[in-house]
Design a protein around this motif. Structure first.
Motif, short mmCIF file in Angstrom:
data_model
loop_
_atom_site.label_atom_id
_atom_site.label_comp_id
_atom_site.label_asym_id
_atom_site.label_seq_id
_atom_site.Cartn_x
_atom_site.Cartn_y
_atom_site.Cartn_z
N THR A 67 0.76 -1.25 0.24
CA THR A 67 0.05 0.06 0.05
C THR A 67 0.70 1.09 0.21
N ILE A 68 0.48 2.15 -1.04
CA ILE A 68 1.18 3.32 -1.09
C ILE A 68 0.28 4.53 -1.13
N PRO A 69 0.25 5.17 0.03
CA PRO A 69 -0.63 6.27 -0.01
C PRO A 69 -0.02 7.30 -0.78
N LEU A 70 -1.03 8.05 -1.36
CA LEU A 70 -0.35 9.46 -2.32
C LEU A 70 -1.13 10.91 -1.80
N LYS A 71 -2.08 10.70 -1.05
CA LYS A 71 -2.85 11.59 -0.40
C LYS A 71 -3.62 11.32 0.98
N GLY A 72 -3.67 11.74 1.77
CA GLY A 72 -4.19 11.59 2.93
C GLY A 72 -3.72 10.57 4.00
N MET A 73 -4.56 9.89 4.85
CA MET A 73 -4.14 8.70 5.92
C MET A 73 -5.07 7.77 5.88
N GLY A 89 4.06 9.26 1.99
CA GLY A 89 5.26 9.50 2.29
C GLY A 89 5.74 8.24 3.00
N GLU A 90 4.88 7.05 3.07
CA GLU A 90 5.01 5.93 3.59
C GLU A 90 4.73 4.82 2.77
N ILE A 91 5.21 3.76 3.08
CA ILE A 91 5.07 2.37 2.19
C ILE A 91 4.57 1.45 3.44
N GLN A 92 3.58 0.51 3.25
CA GLN A 92 3.15 -0.51 3.89
C GLN A 92 3.31 -1.90 3.14
N VAL A 93 3.69 -2.94 3.82
CA VAL A 93 3.85 -4.12 2.94
C VAL A 93 3.03 -5.36 4.10
N MET A 94 2.19 -6.14 3.46
CA MET A 94 1.66 -7.16 4.23
C MET A 94 1.80 -8.54 3.48
N GLN A 133 6.06 -1.29 7.71
CA GLN A 133 5.67 0.06 7.24
C GLN A 133 6.95 1.01 7.55
N VAL A 134 7.13 1.66 6.49
CA VAL A 134 8.48 2.47 6.45
C VAL A 134 8.17 3.88 5.89
N GLU A 135 8.77 4.77 6.40
CA GLU A 135 8.88 6.12 6.03
C GLU A 135 9.58 6.40 4.70
N ILE A 136 9.19 6.19 3.45
CA ILE A 136 9.81 6.49 2.29
C ILE A 136 10.32 7.82 1.96
N GLN A 137 9.40 8.69 2.74
CA GLN A 137 10.04 10.16 2.39
C GLN A 137 11.51 10.42 2.93
N ASN A 138 11.79 9.55 4.16
CA ASN A 138 13.29 9.96 4.41
C ASN A 138 14.19 9.11 3.49
N LEU A 139 13.75 8.51 2.79
CA LEU A 139 14.58 7.83 1.74
C LEU A 139 14.96 8.55 0.47
N ALA A 140 13.96 9.38 0.06
CA ALA A 140 13.84 10.22 -1.04
C ALA A 140 15.06 10.79 -1.40
#
Length: 237
Positions: A67-73, A89-94, A133-140
């Motif tokens: 799951t990759i949110p583009l807008k919202g929560m 700004g985050e990515i989730q995997v299950m 779950q990881v904050e990908i905005q920190n990897l950008a």
């Protein structure tokens, strides 16, 4: 090299009132026998979820769900005991594995949420379910591809049970890049989230997709502000 192009307006659609979806591949009420999957990439849903609504508890098994949110929560709850929110700004995997139940709701009651839901066929069945779950905005890295998913827990981003690699790019100026495949037997699916981009001299616009296989690399050219998701996945599994 072989390729297939799915323009944004050629995707399947679903309007359920609280949920509006564009389906790249056959899913739910959209069925196209020529669009079942691209290699191990089974689902690429472009969801818009109305405020306060979402998916009630439902099951999954033997699928890698990203799951990759583009807008919202989005608020997530699952049968593994995980509960929390994931936002832009985050990515989730299950890893669904032997089976898991979960629910997803738009946490903000006043605004729509936009989310990419991606399913990948795993290379191992009946694994123990897991969540990350990881904050990908920190990897950008601005104007450069950066990795957000791989097969390895030690790598940057999240990991899944498949020989797949995901990269994002946020371009704000003219840029040319070469993406080299990790494995020759893999293919690449490019999805333009925003703006326009040129892949191997083929121009793609917002929400266009393009699959490429039987190649060792692709070239990317950007002229304007754009955001692109690169998914390298096995073509045979």
């Amino acid at each position: 090299m072989k390729k297939v192009i799915y323009k944004a307006n050629s995707r399947g659609t679903g309007d359920y009132g609280w949920l509006k979806v564009n389906y790249t591949f056959s899913f739910a009420n959209y069925f196209n026998p020529e669009r079942m999957n691209f290699g191990a990439l089974r689902v690429l849903n472009d969801d818009k979820i109305a405020g306060g609504f979402g998916f009630s508890k439902h099951p999954h098994d033997n699928m890698e769900i990203i799951t990759i949110p583009l807008k919202g929560m989005i608020e997530h709850k699952d049968s593994m005991g995980n509960q929390g929110t994931i936002e832009a700004g985050e990515i989730q995997v299950m890893s669904a594995g032997t089976g898991v139940y979960h629910s997803e709701f738009n946490k903000n009651k006043n605004k729509d949420a936009e989310v990419l839901q991606i399913w990948i066929f795993p290379n191992k069945k009946n694994v123990n379910p897991r969540y990350d779950q990881v904050e990908i905005q920190n990897l950008a890295k601005e104007n450069e591809l950066y990795q957000i998913l791989s097969p390895y827990a030690k790598d940057q981003g999240v990991w899944i049970h498949q020989n797949a690699w995901f990269h994002l790019a946020n371009y704000t100026k003219r840029k040319e890049e070469i993406y080299k495949l990790h494995k020759e037997e893999n293919g690449i699916y490019i999805f333009v989230i925003e703006g326009e981009i040129e892949i191997n001299d083929e121009k793609l616009s917002k929400r266009d997709g393009m699959g490429i296989w039987e190649t060792s690399e692709i070239s990317l050219k950007n002229e304007t502000n754009s955001k692109v998701l690169i998914m390298e996945i096995p073509m045979h599994f």
